[in-house]
Design a protein around this motif. Structure first.
Motif, short mmCIF file in Angstrom:
data_model
loop_
_atom_site.label_atom_id
_atom_site.label_comp_id
_atom_site.label_asym_id
_atom_site.label_seq_id
_atom_site.Cartn_x
_atom_site.Cartn_y
_atom_site.Cartn_z
N ARG A 100 -17.83 45.20 -2.47
CA ARG A 100 -17.50 46.29 -3.40
C ARG A 100 -17.70 45.85 -4.86
NH1 ARG A 100 -11.94 49.28 -1.86
NH2 ARG A 100 -12.77 50.63 -3.53
N GLY A 101 -18.49 44.80 -5.04
CA GLY A 101 -18.69 44.27 -6.38
C GLY A 101 -19.31 45.26 -7.35
N PHE A 102 -20.14 46.17 -6.84
CA PHE A 102 -20.81 47.15 -7.72
C PHE A 102 -19.81 48.06 -8.42
CE2 PHE A 102 -20.32 49.21 -3.63
CZ PHE A 102 -20.00 50.53 -3.94
N GLU A 103 -18.62 48.22 -7.84
CA GLU A 103 -17.61 49.10 -8.43
C GLU A 103 -16.99 48.50 -9.68
OE1 GLU A 103 -14.89 51.10 -5.71
OE2 GLU A 103 -16.03 50.26 -4.02
N ASP A 157 -16.01 41.12 -10.84
CA ASP A 157 -15.48 41.34 -9.50
C ASP A 157 -14.35 40.33 -9.23
OD1 ASP A 157 -14.96 41.72 -6.83
OD2 ASP A 157 -17.03 41.40 -6.15
N PRO A 158 -13.11 40.81 -8.99
CA PRO A 158 -12.02 39.88 -8.70
C PRO A 158 -12.10 39.25 -7.31
CG PRO A 158 -11.24 42.12 -8.49
CD PRO A 158 -12.65 42.21 -9.01
N LEU A 159 -13.12 39.63 -6.55
CA LEU A 159 -13.37 39.07 -5.21
C LEU A 159 -12.21 39.33 -4.24
CD1 LEU A 159 -14.89 35.64 -6.37
CD2 LEU A 159 -16.09 37.79 -5.86
N SER A 171 -25.68 34.38 -22.16
CA SER A 171 -25.55 35.83 -22.05
C SER A 171 -26.33 36.37 -20.86
CB SER A 171 -26.05 36.49 -23.34
OG SER A 171 -25.29 36.08 -24.45
N ILE A 172 -27.56 35.90 -20.71
CA ILE A 172 -28.40 36.37 -19.60
C ILE A 172 -27.81 35.95 -18.26
CG2 ILE A 172 -30.67 36.13 -18.51
CD1 ILE A 172 -31.82 35.87 -21.36
N ILE A 173 -27.33 34.70 -18.17
CA ILE A 173 -26.74 34.21 -16.92
C ILE A 173 -25.54 35.07 -16.54
CG2 ILE A 173 -25.46 32.32 -15.85
CD1 ILE A 173 -27.22 30.38 -17.43
N TYR A 174 -24.69 35.42 -17.51
CA TYR A 174 -23.50 36.19 -17.20
C TYR A 174 -23.84 37.60 -16.74
CZ TYR A 174 -19.38 33.39 -18.03
OH TYR A 174 -18.37 32.48 -17.89
N VAL A 175 -24.92 38.16 -17.26
CA VAL A 175 -25.33 39.48 -16.79
C VAL A 175 -25.88 39.39 -15.37
CG1 VAL A 175 -26.97 41.37 -17.15
CG2 VAL A 175 -25.78 40.38 -19.11
N ILE A 176 -26.76 38.42 -15.13
CA ILE A 176 -27.42 38.30 -13.82
C ILE A 176 -26.42 37.98 -12.72
CG2 ILE A 176 -29.04 36.90 -12.47
CD1 ILE A 176 -30.71 36.60 -14.99
N MET A 177 -25.51 37.02 -12.98
CA MET A 177 -24.64 36.55 -11.90
C MET A 177 -23.62 37.59 -11.46
SD MET A 177 -22.08 33.89 -13.83
CE MET A 177 -20.52 34.45 -14.55
N ASN A 178 -23.43 38.65 -12.29
CA ASN A 178 -22.53 39.71 -11.89
C ASN A 178 -23.21 40.79 -11.07
OD1 ASN A 178 -19.60 39.61 -13.05
ND2 ASN A 178 -20.88 38.75 -14.67
N PHE A 179 -24.54 40.64 -10.86
CA PHE A 179 -25.26 41.63 -10.06
C PHE A 179 -25.95 41.03 -8.86
CE2 PHE A 179 -24.88 43.72 -14.20
CZ PHE A 179 -24.48 44.99 -13.83
N ILE A 180 -26.39 39.78 -8.97
CA ILE A 180 -27.06 39.14 -7.84
C ILE A 180 -26.47 37.76 -7.62
CG2 ILE A 180 -29.21 40.40 -8.25
CD1 ILE A 180 -30.36 37.89 -9.49
#
Length: 334
Positions: A192-195, A185-187, A260-269
């Protein structure tokens, strides 16, 4: 990349349109200048790249380059050096100036595509390396079938294609000095981060990296069995080396798996800032750690480097990489 081709330019992509403010206004609004961290990031990236150069020259020596594992390690080293330009050197520059995506949209968009592609490419290279070592130890005939001679170069086209898929067909990562990391998300637009979700990246980080860690565990078990067959007079040394290789592999796998796990999680929550920054540091270390590992665990590379520097070789017990050893490089991030 496909969106650039579709819309004609980065600025015309609707989800990446920064026309609401000027670059300076975006930086003042959302950016946080971090000169100290920026300088440290740039210094780290430059230092590791410089350290990689003499190591790669040793790998390119004829006696080493003819071996498939060194061909793979050379490719991994080159990808690491390029990735460090994104996650350390360019990141440091952007952090120094307190940049966000809309401060330097073209630079950050292109760097984000490259960084993501290089990370995913390196994951497959790391998996290829451990598979190569496992086959060499357990099924040498099958290993020769896939990796003998120039066949290794053909195998290495797979990680290139895999990395290019992420460059051309998935959402790139975007830098934010406020969080000192790269998000999908470019913020620009609130809520609209889910997009910007990148599902293939999640697959890569959770499955590919996880499988590579399991393969490294299998490799350590195979090495342990091989060492137990050696005469008792040398058994204590090789067992110590087996433990060294195991713990080093476990450390690198843990670093990359956590990142890897941190990067996945932080992009969703939403997660704490310290956890976000930890994920980025682990990504940086994942690409830089092989330099330290090669020097610490690979006698062939260490002595070759010492020889090139004009010093006498240091003989420290180490399992010969020319037959069955693996220098546990990274398993894969972002």
């Amino acid at each position: 990349m496909n969106n650039i081709l579709k819309y004609g330019s980065i600025s015309e992509i609707p989800l990446y349109n920064c026309s609401a403010h000027t670059p300076e206004e975006w930086s003042q609004k959302d950016g946080v200048p971090r000169p100290t961290v920026g300088c440290l990031d740039m210094a780290y990236g430059i230092f590791v790249n410089i350290m990689y150069i003499p190591i790669l020259t040793v790998m390119f020596e004829k006696d080493h380059f003819k071996m498939s594992c060194f061909k793979i390690m050379i490719f991994l080293g080159i990808v690491d050096m390029l990735a460090l330009w994104v996650n350390s050197i360019i990141t440091g520059y952007l952090a120094f100036h307190g940049a966000v995506y809309c401060s330097y949209p073209r630079l950050i968009y292109c760097a984000g595509m490259a960084g993501l592609g290089l990370w995913c490419c390196s994951c497959i290279i790391a998996m290829s390396l451990v598979i190569n070592r496992l086959l060499d130890l357990t099924k040498p005939t099958i290993c020769a079938m896939f990796f003998s001679g120039n066949k290794t170069f053909l195998v290495m086209t797979l990680p290139i294609i895999y990395g290019l898929y992420f460059v051309f067909f998935t959402t790139p990562v975007m830098f934010s000095s406020k969080f000192m990391t790269w998000f999908f998300d470019p913020l620009i637009f609130p809520d609209r981060g889910f997009e910007y979700a990148n599902i293939p990246h999640g697959f890569n980080n959770l499955l590919v990296v996880g499988v590579t860690c399991l393969l490294y565990t299998s490799l350590c078990c195979v090495l342990g069995e091989k060492f137990n067959m050696i005469e008792d007079t040398a058994n204590s040394k090789v067992k110590n080396l087996s433990l060294q290789i195991f713990f080093q592999s476990a450390l690198i796998c843990a670093i990359n798996q956590i990142a890897s796990i941190i990067y996945v999680i932080m992009n969703f929550i939403e997660v704490p800032l310290w956890l976000i920054m930890l994920g980025h540091v682990l990504w940086q270390f994942g690409h830089g750690a092989p330099v330290l590992i090669y020097l610490a665990l690979n006698r062939t590379l260490r002595n070759g480097l010492i020889r090139r520097l004009g010093f006498r070789q240091i003989r420290i017990g180490s399992y010969n990489a020319e037959r069955g050893s693996v220098n546990p490089t990274k398993t894969g991030h972002s």
